[in-house]
Design an enzyme around this catalytic site. Structure first.
Site, PDB file in Angstrom:
ATOM      1  CB  SER A  17      -0.918  -0.006   1.228  1.00 18.89           C
ATOM      2  OG  SER A  17      -0.156  -0.050   2.420  1.00 18.89           O
ATOM      3  CE  LYS A 192       9.874 -13.824 -11.328  1.00 21.99           C
ATOM      4  NZ  LYS A 192       9.573 -14.580 -12.553  1.00 21.99           N
ATOM      5  CB  CYS A 382      -9.917  24.027  14.499  1.00 14.88           C
ATOM      6  SG  CYS A 382     -11.269  23.015  15.151  1.00 14.88           S
ATOM      7  CG  HIS A 517     -10.414  22.587   9.796  1.00 16.97           C
ATOM      8  ND1 HIS A 517      -9.198  22.184  10.295  1.00 16.97           N
ATOM      9  CD2 HIS A 517     -11.343  22.328  10.757  1.00 16.97           C
ATOM     10  CE1 HIS A 517      -9.379  21.679  11.512  1.00 16.97           C
ATOM     11  NE2 HIS A 517     -10.670  21.761  11.812  1.00 16.97           N
ATOM     12  CD  GLU A 519      -7.058  22.896   7.455  1.00 14.79           C
ATOM     13  OE1 GLU A 519      -7.124  22.098   8.417  1.00 14.79           O
ATOM     14  OE2 GLU A 519      -7.248  24.117   7.560  1.00 14.79           O
TER      15      GLU A 519
END
Length: 546
Positions: A17, A192, A382, A517, A519
């Site tokens: 991942s 592989k 915040c 927020h 952002e």
């Protein structure tokens, strides 16, 4: 658009991942958008949690909040930042949501007494949600989290296979992102692992048409040919994705690698010619800016910077548009508590972001006090705004008991209290809220904010008297103390239905705290105005000090 004309691009990952499927999906969607298509993106998370709202930042990273109040995977933030589009709750779903919906329907008799199974009932619910996300777009890019072979991902892969079988190859294609590891001791790149993950996909009936080969260095032509033959893809469909100095360079790199050719061919589209001139200009200004500033970022999750992903990206966006580099000086708030504020010397600005919990709060307030008393540009977001108020009440007004009920439920001066207290005092019709799974009332999603005329906040938002920004919090500034702190010079410059949205010190060079927020609404090609104004002030102050 009719579903028989809509195109789907499924993005899967192999080997491990965190390979960059989100950036890959965002980059493909960006190229298609700039080619004139209406594009949507969907993230499927195989974990059983209903959403990441109750997950630890150490476990999951940032929780991104959409305009409609959904707590989603941070990849939704990448999609919005790349595409400059507001996505919603329908652009992210989890295994937990799928099973919850199916079980609830079964309990209500929706399946007429049938035995509920993975196939067809779970898979059908997945397909329905994929179709829902594809409404009103011409191309939907679908990213499946995790890796091929994960047991929890199998129902989603089956849904992908069935959609391909139902619609045909002209409308559906598969892109597989995989790692080409470099064995440094031997100095060799190995294919592989990629061969094995592609074999696993083919075993369950999915044949990828494009391989995105993540690599630390360029792939020799022999290796590309080997991947082409062993994975049964055309040679021009092996796209090398080298590590890039900026994620925003990836769409340009993909275009240069020729990714649009196989997409055009497999989906039978007209020639794609994206206009990335403005995008390319901004990327160049990210990589080689004319100026630079140093920002003290005072937080407590600094060992896991993914917790602040949207905010660090927003700083990049505003910096690129101002042609400056923001050098982030990561300042651990607990270290400030133990060693003092010397770490804040010689910075051009101080930022205290949002967060939860008591740990590191004292250090954050010491940083805020330093910014206030030394006229250093400051932005509090915040929790950062709430702490700015507490610091002001304690150290400037002498109200030593000023605190938040988050930290002290029995405080004598609750200048920050639960939003539920506001609702109880003013009536529920005053504000729209949601109840979190853990029982607390939260403000989630987009809300309108009325801006005080002639304030620094209004100047930052280019003269607008009303804006919309996103929230994720349970605590609010207590308006009972408003006259007390406003008389002392900390003014309310933003409000929403009686709730205090923004505070600022008029006599300070630039000292603003906001409950929302900013952002979450920042994008590369349209940065958030508040963050841009903050950085611009930092640069101006630096120039004046030279």
């Amino acid at each position: 658009m009719d579903n028989n004309q809509r195109r789907y691009i499924f993005v899967t990952g192999g080997v491990l991942s965190s390979l960059g499927k989100g950036i890959t999906s965002s980059s493909i969607a960006t190229l298609l958008k700039h080619s004139g298509f209406k594009v949507g993106v969907l993230k499927i998370d195989p974990y059983i949690n209903v959403d990441p709202g109750t997950m630890s930042p150490f476990e999951h990273g940032e929780v991104f909040v959409t305009y409609d109040g959904a707590e989603t995977d941070l990849d939704i933030g990448h999609y919005e930042r790349f595409l400059d589009v507001n996505f919603s709750s329908k652009n992210n779903f989890t295994t937990g949501q799928i099973y919850s919906a199916v079980i609830e329907r079964e309990r209500k008799g929706g399946y007429l007494g049938k035995t509920i199974q993975i196939v067809p009932h779970i898979v059908d619910e997945i397909k329905d949600r994929i179709r829902l996300a594809s409404e009103e777009v011409e191309v939907l890019v679908v990213e499946l989290g995790g890796t091929v072979g994960d047991i929890e991902g199998l129902p989603f892969l089956e849904a992908m296979r069935e959609i391909k079988q139902e619609l045909g190859s002209r409308q559906v294609m598969s892109v597989h992102v995989t790692l080409i590891p470099l064995i440094k001791a031997a100095g060799e790149l190995k294919t592989k692992p990629t061969q094995h993950s592609v074999q696993e996909l083919r075993r369950i009936g999915i044949t990828p048409q494009v391989i995105i080969a993540r690599s630390e260095k360029p792939l020799p032509s022999e290796l590309k040919k080997k991947l082409s033959l062993s994975c049964d893809v055309n040679l021009d469909s092996v796209i090398v994705a080298e590590d890039a100095p900026s994620i925003y360079q990836v769409p340009i790199n993909f275009m240069r690698e020729g990714l649009l050719s196989p997409i055009t061919r497999y989906l039978q589209l007209e020639k794609l010619e994206p206009n990335l001139n403005d995008w390319d200009r901004l990327v160049k200004q990210i990589l080689s800016p004319k100026e630079e500033v140093t920002l003290a970022f005072v937080g407590k999750y600094l060992n896991l910077k993914e917790s602040y992903k949207s905010l660090t990206e927003a700083l990049i966006h505003s910096g690129a548009n101002l042609d400056i580099r923001v050098n982030i000086k990561w300042c651990d708030s607990e270290e400030i508590e133990n060693k003092g504020v010397e770490v804040l010397e010689y910075v051009d600005g101080i930022l205290v972001p949002g967060g939860f919990g008591m740990r590191g709060v004292k250090g954050k307030m010491e940083a805020i006090r330093y910014a206030r008393e030394n006229d250093v540009p400051f932005l509090g977001i915040c929790l950062g705004m709430q702490l700015a108020l507490i610091e002001f009440m304690r150290n400037h007004l002498g109200v030593l008991g000023a605190d938040s009920v988050e930290f002290d439920k029995e405080t004598s001066d609750p200048v920050v209290y639960l939003i539920q207290d506001f609702i109880d005092q003013n009536g529920e019709k005053q504000i729209r809220t949601k109840t979190s799974p853990m029982g607390g009332t939260m403000r989630l999603g987009e809300y309108e904010c009325q801006i005080k005329a002639n304030s620094r906040l209004q100047d930052a938002y280019q003269g607008y008297s009303s804006i919309k920004e996103r929230h994720r919090h349970r605590y609010e500034v207590n308006p009972a103390y408003r006259s007390q702190f406003e008389t002392a010079g900390l003014i309310v410059s933003g409000e929403s239905n009686g709730l205090i949205e923004a505070l600022e010190i008029a006599e300070h060079t630039w000292f603003i705290g906001v409950q929302f927020h900013p952002e979450f609404t920042s994008r590369l090609q349209s940065p958030n105005p508040l963050i841009t104004s903050f950085l611009k002030t930092m640069l101006n102050c630096k120039k004046q000090a030279r």
